[in-house]
Design a protein around this motif. Structure first.
Motif, PDB file in Angstrom:
ATOM      1  N   LEU A 105       0.826  -1.194   0.000  1.00 56.75           N
ATOM      2  CA  LEU A 105       0.000   0.000   0.000  1.00 56.75           C
ATOM      3  C   LEU A 105       0.869   1.256   0.000  1.00 56.75           C
ATOM      4  N   LYS A 164       2.536   1.733  -3.239  1.00 53.75           N
ATOM      5  CA  LYS A 164       1.557   2.117  -4.258  1.00 53.75           C
ATOM      6  C   LYS A 164       1.246   3.610  -4.208  1.00 53.75           C
ATOM      7  N   ILE A 165       0.923   4.120  -3.029  1.00 52.41           N
ATOM      8  CA  ILE A 165       0.526   5.525  -2.997  1.00 52.41           C
ATOM      9  C   ILE A 165       1.723   6.431  -3.271  1.00 52.41           C
ATOM     10  N   PHE A 195       1.815  10.602  -3.904  1.00 48.72           N
ATOM     11  CA  PHE A 195       1.645  11.053  -2.528  1.00 48.72           C
ATOM     12  C   PHE A 195       3.014  11.124  -1.866  1.00 48.72           C
ATOM     13  N   GLU A 238       4.914  10.376   7.327  1.00 50.55           N
ATOM     14  CA  GLU A 238       4.764   9.576   8.541  1.00 50.55           C
ATOM     15  C   GLU A 238       3.970   8.322   8.237  1.00 50.55           C
ATOM     16  N   VAL A 239       4.417   7.231   8.800  1.00 48.65           N
ATOM     17  CA  VAL A 239       3.709   5.965   8.657  1.00 48.65           C
ATOM     18  C   VAL A 239       3.319   5.494  10.046  1.00 48.65           C
ATOM     19  N   HIS A 240       2.029   5.432  10.288  1.00 44.79           N
ATOM     20  CA  HIS A 240       1.563   4.986  11.590  1.00 44.79           C
ATOM     21  C   HIS A 240       0.841   3.657  11.431  1.00 44.79           C
ATOM     22  N   GLY A 241       1.200   2.734  12.278  1.00 41.72           N
ATOM     23  CA  GLY A 241       0.486   1.475  12.217  1.00 41.72           C
ATOM     24  C   GLY A 241       0.218   0.970  13.607  1.00 41.72           C
ATOM     25  N   HIS A 283      -7.403   1.731   4.661  1.00 41.58           N
ATOM     26  CA  HIS A 283      -6.586   2.558   5.536  1.00 41.58           C
ATOM     27  C   HIS A 283      -6.677   4.014   5.100  1.00 41.58           C
ATOM     28  N   PHE A 305      -5.010   8.162   4.564  1.00 43.72           N
ATOM     29  CA  PHE A 305      -3.928   9.111   4.346  1.00 43.72           C
ATOM     30  C   PHE A 305      -4.432  10.488   4.707  1.00 43.72           C
ATOM     31  N   TYR A 353      -7.896  10.720   2.905  1.00 45.99           N
ATOM     32  CA  TYR A 353      -8.155   9.827   1.779  1.00 45.99           C
ATOM     33  C   TYR A 353      -8.354   8.404   2.281  1.00 45.99           C
ATOM     34  N   LEU A 371      -7.730   4.618   1.550  1.00 47.51           N
ATOM     35  CA  LEU A 371      -6.801   3.840   0.742  1.00 47.51           C
ATOM     36  C   LEU A 371      -7.294   2.400   0.671  1.00 47.51           C
ATOM     37  N   ASP A 372      -7.678   2.000  -0.501  1.00 49.90           N
ATOM     38  CA  ASP A 372      -8.112   0.617  -0.634  1.00 49.90           C
ATOM     39  C   ASP A 372      -6.894  -0.276  -0.669  1.00 49.90           C
ATOM     40  N   GLY A 373      -7.127  -1.505  -0.374  1.00 49.36           N
ATOM     41  CA  GLY A 373      -6.009  -2.438  -0.437  1.00 49.36           C
ATOM     42  C   GLY A 373      -5.535  -2.807   0.949  1.00 49.36           C
ATOM     43  N   ASP A 374      -5.096  -3.993   1.051  1.00 51.79           N
ATOM     44  CA  ASP A 374      -4.663  -4.559   2.304  1.00 51.79           C
ATOM     45  C   ASP A 374      -3.301  -3.984   2.621  1.00 51.79           C
ATOM     46  N   TYR A 426      -2.287   4.343   9.015  1.00 50.31           N
ATOM     47  CA  TYR A 426      -2.507   5.616   8.355  1.00 50.31           C
ATOM     48  C   TYR A 426      -1.181   6.283   8.087  1.00 50.31           C
TER      49      TYR A 426
END
Lengths: 140, 140
Positions: free
Chosen positions: A108, A111-112, A117, A121-124, B87, B89, B98, B100-103, B125
């Motif tokens: 994902l 992809k973005i 984009f 920051e990547v939050h999980g 998820h 963005f 936004y 976000l489709d997809g796993d 996110y």
DNA sequence: TCCAAGTTTATAATGGTTACAAGATTATAA
DNA sequence: TTATAATCTTGTAACCATTATAAACTTGGA
């Protein structure tokens, strides 16, 4: 020079005893405390500390990217000293928040990024039942 | 039978006009509204609606897993009709969220599962600058 | 139709967060 | 050092989103 003094200087923040104490506290206590917890823990050794100061300092440090504000639980705001990038697991049984080391590059994200984009920051975070609580259940 | 009636019935929730309206609103308006926005939008066509009801219904729907509460921004709570897993963005320029489709299957997730963590929810996110805002900057 | 359980509503209370202004501290330069 | 401006800390008060409460109403099932 003190590590925390250096951190503040680098970010152009004035070095104050309050900022140093809170930074050190967050670094030494990786327990994802909320504002109230930070305040009551530090109040013991620094009785004149004001809760407003804790709010202000947390705000400054967060803006300077020295800590992360977590909003995993709906209304609970947690503070996390920002060392290596990492993510979180919240156990719905014992309410403990685990730090998860390791990057999580994923499809994902790639992809973005490829779509234009700019990701800063990547939050999980994951929610579920932690290992200890899962074990406990089986034994019941 | 109405799709939303069915959703509520399945979850054992009583079917009330308020719950139906809010469900329909969230399904038709994928704008990640906050409580205030839901309240003010629905108040127009249903003047007796109480804000307490919005809180209650959002709480019920969220517990029934019919919607997701997002806490991407520090204090802003957003509601998201729960369709496919997806998820988010957040653009720091235009503040748009936004979907976000997809796993986002990733190593980290596989790793903790193999370590005995039972993962029920995966939240992800990203924050940064969206495609439109990136373009805008270049043109400046 | 009737009843119990659950829901909605308005009002009031709560409490976490922010605004404010005075006094203290820090960084910088003379 | 010392002076100065900028910034920070503190306590108090205000704010406002959320929750508690209780009465009236609605729903679902007998």
């Amino acid at each position: 020079m003190d590590r925390y003094v250096e951190l503040l200087r680098k970010k152009g923040l004035k070095v104050t005893p309050q900022r140093l104490e809170i930074l050190r506290y967050l670094d030494k206590n990786r327990i994802h405390p909320n504002i109230e917890r930070i305040y009551s823990d530090l109040k013991k050794g620094h009785p004149s500390l004001s809760k407003t100061t804790v709010y202000n300092v947390i705000d400054d440090l967060s803006r300077a990217d020295l800590l992360q504000i977590l909003t995993i639980d709906r209304f609970e705001i947690l503070c996390d000293f920002k060392a290596e990038p990492h993510h979180h697991f919240l156990c719905k049984e014992c309410h403990k928040v685990y730090d998860l080391d390791g990057d999580f590059s994923c499809h994902l994200l790639e992809k973005i990024r490829s779509e234009g984009f700019q990701v800063d920051e990547v939050h999980g975070y994951f929610k579920g039942t932690c290992r200890s609580c899962s074990k406990g259940k089986k034994e019941e």
